[in-house]
Design an enzyme around this catalytic site. Sequence first.
Site: not given
Length: 334
Positions: A145-147
């Site tokens: 999710p972060y990338p």
Amino acid sequence: CGMEPTPSSAFVTGGSGFIGGRLVRRLVAGGARVRALARSDGSAAKVEALGAEAVRGDLDDVESIASGAEGCETAFHLAAELGDWGPWEEFERGNVVGTRNALDGCARAGVRRFVHCGTEAALMAGKPLVHVDETAPLRPDSKAPYPATKAKAEQAVRDANREGFETVVLRPRFVWGAGDTTLLPTMIEMIESGRFAWIGGGRNVTDTTHVENVVEGLLLAAEKGRAGEPYFVTDGEPVVLREFVTELLGTQGVQAPDRSLPGWLAAPLAVGSEAAWRLLPLPGQPPLNRFSSWIMTQECTIEISKARRELSYEPVVSKEEGMGELRAAASTPG
């Protein structure tokens, strides 16, 4: 420290955070009038202690962003949803919707230049990044999710660039230094709870960026960055992950454990753990997730020649100076 001119007026999101606090301090020291978005009393008190004017509001509220940025020539967007694990919708809201709202509010306020703090993680989708530069593609399709959300946020920033509203992206990698609220505390907590292990021995090579080098890059991007362009900044010298993290922990008097998982186990364990934690209501975090396993096992080396050439960027704090500052901070009571 760098001597580049600071903007005369700046609006900052994430000003009470690790990078944001250092940036606000540098802007104020350079004579800039600084306003910072603050969503809580605690954040407001922090930015005011640094010499900025706190503007109450958050990234969900375009109106508060627009009124906060009113009269500022430059905006620095540092607020983000950080972490290696959590509900997708929180990352989507914090990183994608939040960035679009920041762009919208700042454009409405007449901000001339919008500098976005991106990340090398926006290129991560499970393969090593070896001597990458700014031509490498963003990965909004990443399974982590972060990338994925930081890639979408950066794309939104670059798409918003136009006459009268210039946007620039600065991408540091592995930000560290005294006052870090994320990386070092998380690792120490994992060691203390017995959850920390090296994967494949931790011998992968990585680039790092001291927080003052990030601030230097942000100020240079505001002054010299080409509109619509991304720039990587690092400490200029790759390190072996295990050696660097061991030294980092050592500044806090914490010994890194020797425990190691075989490298081949990382990917299947991460994917399996994520699936179990998403399907079953299990407490806490999975023992390993995709993003952490990539960070712990894969090379991530970055070319900074574009920043050197176009921004005249050079690291202002060396690894030795940064480690010394961390040791000094750890030995100061309070």
